[in-house]
Design a protein around this motif. Sequence first.
Motif, mmCIF file in Angstrom:
data_model
loop_
_atom_site.group_PDB
_atom_site.id
_atom_site.type_symbol
_atom_site.label_atom_id
_atom_site.label_comp_id
_atom_site.label_asym_id
_atom_site.label_seq_id
_atom_site.Cartn_x
_atom_site.Cartn_y
_atom_site.Cartn_z
ATOM 1 N N SER A 123 0.831 -1.199 0.000
ATOM 2 C CA SER A 123 0.000 0.000 0.000
ATOM 3 C C SER A 123 0.868 1.252 0.000
ATOM 4 C CB SER A 123 -0.928 0.002 1.215
ATOM 5 O OG SER A 123 -0.196 -0.019 2.407
ATOM 6 N N LEU A 124 0.476 2.192 -0.856
ATOM 7 C CA LEU A 124 1.238 3.420 -1.059
ATOM 8 C C LEU A 124 0.318 4.624 -0.994
ATOM 9 C CD1 LEU A 124 3.548 2.600 -4.098
ATOM 10 C CD2 LEU A 124 4.326 3.663 -1.999
ATOM 11 N N VAL A 125 0.887 5.752 -0.589
ATOM 12 C CA VAL A 125 0.184 7.020 -0.653
ATOM 13 C C VAL A 125 1.188 8.089 -1.072
ATOM 14 C CG1 VAL A 125 0.564 7.638 1.775
ATOM 15 C CG2 VAL A 125 -1.435 8.540 0.567
ATOM 16 N N ILE A 126 0.728 9.082 -1.820
ATOM 17 C CA ILE A 126 1.587 10.171 -2.259
ATOM 18 C C ILE A 126 1.267 11.429 -1.470
ATOM 19 C CG2 ILE A 126 2.118 11.742 -4.180
ATOM 20 C CD1 ILE A 126 1.710 9.499 -6.091
ATOM 21 N N THR A 127 2.315 12.104 -1.018
ATOM 22 C CA THR A 127 2.134 13.400 -0.383
ATOM 23 C C THR A 127 3.336 14.285 -0.728
ATOM 24 O OG1 THR A 127 1.494 14.528 1.663
ATOM 25 C CG2 THR A 127 3.236 12.873 1.837
ATOM 26 N N LYS A 130 2.252 18.534 -9.036
ATOM 27 C CA LYS A 130 3.131 17.443 -9.448
ATOM 28 C C LYS A 130 2.735 16.142 -8.761
ATOM 29 C CE LYS A 130 8.036 16.173 -9.650
ATOM 30 N NZ LYS A 130 9.422 16.596 -9.310
ATOM 31 N N ALA A 131 2.426 16.225 -7.462
ATOM 32 C CA ALA A 131 2.015 15.042 -6.722
ATOM 33 C C ALA A 131 0.706 14.477 -7.273
ATOM 34 C CB ALA A 131 1.861 15.382 -5.235
ATOM 35 N N LEU A 132 -0.220 15.337 -7.614
ATOM 36 C CA LEU A 132 -1.493 14.896 -8.201
ATOM 37 C C LEU A 132 -1.279 14.252 -9.559
ATOM 38 C CD1 LEU A 132 -3.781 17.885 -7.169
ATOM 39 C CD2 LEU A 132 -4.175 15.463 -6.602
ATOM 40 N N GLU A 133 -0.362 14.803 -10.328
ATOM 41 C CA GLU A 133 -0.046 14.231 -11.640
ATOM 42 C C GLU A 133 0.503 12.814 -11.491
ATOM 43 O OE1 GLU A 133 3.252 14.879 -15.181
ATOM 44 O OE2 GLU A 133 2.779 16.555 -13.839
ATOM 45 N N GLU A 192 -0.928 9.220 -12.732
ATOM 46 C CA GLU A 192 -0.090 8.410 -13.612
ATOM 47 C C GLU A 192 0.159 7.022 -13.042
ATOM 48 O OE1 GLU A 192 4.507 8.474 -15.370
ATOM 49 O OE2 GLU A 192 3.662 10.275 -14.432
ATOM 50 N N TRP A 193 0.423 6.957 -11.733
ATOM 51 C CA TRP A 193 0.774 5.685 -11.110
ATOM 52 C C TRP A 193 -0.387 5.038 -10.363
ATOM 53 C CZ3 TRP A 193 5.984 7.789 -8.736
ATOM 54 C CH2 TRP A 193 6.900 7.969 -9.774
ATOM 55 N N LYS A 194 -1.560 5.692 -10.401
ATOM 56 C CA LYS A 194 -2.764 5.152 -9.750
ATOM 57 C C LYS A 194 -2.525 4.877 -8.264
ATOM 58 C CE LYS A 194 -4.609 3.148 -14.014
ATOM 59 N NZ LYS A 194 -3.629 3.804 -14.890
ATOM 60 N N ILE A 195 -1.954 5.896 -7.604
ATOM 61 C CA ILE A 195 -1.673 5.836 -6.167
ATOM 62 C C ILE A 195 -2.433 6.975 -5.488
ATOM 63 C CG2 ILE A 195 0.139 6.014 -4.407
ATOM 64 C CD1 ILE A 195 2.117 5.011 -6.554
ATOM 65 N N PRO A 196 -3.104 6.729 -4.370
ATOM 66 C CA PRO A 196 -3.873 7.792 -3.694
ATOM 67 C C PRO A 196 -3.002 8.980 -3.285
ATOM 68 C CG PRO A 196 -4.392 5.643 -2.764
ATOM 69 C CD PRO A 196 -3.219 5.435 -3.668
ATOM 70 N N GLY A 242 16.862 -2.771 -17.317
ATOM 71 C CA GLY A 242 16.867 -3.086 -15.898
ATOM 72 C C GLY A 242 15.493 -3.514 -15.434
ATOM 73 N N LEU A 243 15.404 -4.675 -14.805
ATOM 74 C CA LEU A 243 14.143 -5.192 -14.289
ATOM 75 C C LEU A 243 14.048 -4.936 -12.794
ATOM 76 C CD1 LEU A 243 14.117 -8.708 -16.034
ATOM 77 C CD2 LEU A 243 13.271 -6.520 -16.930
ATOM 78 N N GLU A 244 12.921 -4.412 -12.346
ATOM 79 C CA GLU A 244 12.699 -4.187 -10.914
ATOM 80 C C GLU A 244 11.286 -4.652 -10.568
ATOM 81 O OE1 GLU A 244 12.682 -4.000 -7.325
ATOM 82 O OE2 GLU A 244 14.599 -3.422 -8.221
ATOM 83 N N ASP A 245 11.220 -5.667 -9.711
ATOM 84 C CA ASP A 245 9.947 -6.288 -9.349
ATOM 85 C C ASP A 245 9.092 -5.396 -8.461
ATOM 86 O OD1 ASP A 245 8.002 -8.309 -9.088
ATOM 87 O OD2 ASP A 245 8.938 -9.051 -7.257
ATOM 88 N N ALA A 246 9.724 -4.627 -7.579
ATOM 89 C CA ALA A 246 8.990 -3.769 -6.638
ATOM 90 C C ALA A 246 8.566 -2.483 -7.342
ATOM 91 C CB ALA A 246 9.858 -3.450 -5.424
ATOM 92 N N ALA A 247 7.260 -2.301 -7.515
ATOM 93 C CA ALA A 247 6.752 -1.145 -8.260
ATOM 94 C C ALA A 247 7.217 0.196 -7.688
ATOM 95 C CB ALA A 247 5.228 -1.201 -8.327
ATOM 96 N N PRO A 248 7.171 0.413 -6.364
ATOM 97 C CA PRO A 248 7.636 1.709 -5.835
ATOM 98 C C PRO A 248 9.088 2.010 -6.197
ATOM 99 C CG PRO A 248 6.450 0.483 -4.140
ATOM 100 C CD PRO A 248 6.672 -0.452 -5.280
ATOM 101 N N VAL A 249 9.938 0.995 -6.111
ATOM 102 C CA VAL A 249 11.350 1.179 -6.448
ATOM 103 C C VAL A 249 11.500 1.476 -7.934
ATOM 104 C CG1 VAL A 249 13.629 0.087 -6.485
ATOM 105 C CG2 VAL A 249 12.077 -0.323 -4.555
#
Length: 265
Positions: free
Chosen positions: A4-8, A20-23, A27-31, A129-136
């Motif tokens: 679970s992620l949130v943007i602030t 920018k945070a709203l954009e 884009e990333w479908k994160i609250p 480069g492959l990265e499994d963790a979406a946030p990273v």
Amino acid sequence: MNDSLVITTGIRSRKNLEEKALELSREWKIPYQPREKYSLDFIREMTGASTILLVSHQKLSLVTNGKEFFFHPGLAKLRIKELQAGKTDQMIKAMDLQEGDSLLDCTLGLAADALVASYVVGTKGIIVGLEDAAPVAHIIARGLRSYTGEKPELINAMRRIQVVNQHHLHYLRNLPSNTFDVVYFDPMFRVPKVKSSSMAPLRDLANSSPLSIEAVAEAVRVARKRVVMKENRESQEFQRLNFQLIQGGRYSPVAYGVIKGGVLK
């Protein structure tokens, strides 16, 4: 790990930062959570998010368990300087990486190794480069696209790296044979290096599962020249995963396992 992620934003954010945070939220479908005067701990409790994507004037970062993770060229910059001075980089030596080669980095992480490799292969080479963790993957991809303030050769090497948010086994299974010159793994060490403080936040975010024998077999199929894995020098992973040749600096705590020429014994 809870995904679970949130943007602030930073505590002293202005309207352009909030936009920018709203954009990024769209884009990333994160609250998105307005920062107002809330502490990050309060936002985490209020939203139930395990990780916060923090948008500030200087950078994008991920905050988890009180630790902050963000893109920075770090040691890659020093390693490139040493290559320019004619010194040997043990990873590049193990890969036998040449200008124009293609490399699949299956465990991108902070992208330091991919950045050094990108400098070496140059404009005619390919680095994925492959990265499994979406946030990273989000943070690193954006950092590689937008980081400034370095010499052109370093910036250009950053821009050439293609970031894919996907688990390496799934990606490898769907590749034709002999797609890349080199396939590289730098999995989370089974026993962490105490001095590697930059990796501490990443251990909380990244996939820490051990590398599978199937993934190595797929890598051997995909690699034209060699498969390389970085691990602790005394690790039993080299033997478990059938890496017969071990290379690296004599006094270095890490080493590189090598499988040459697409042959897995």
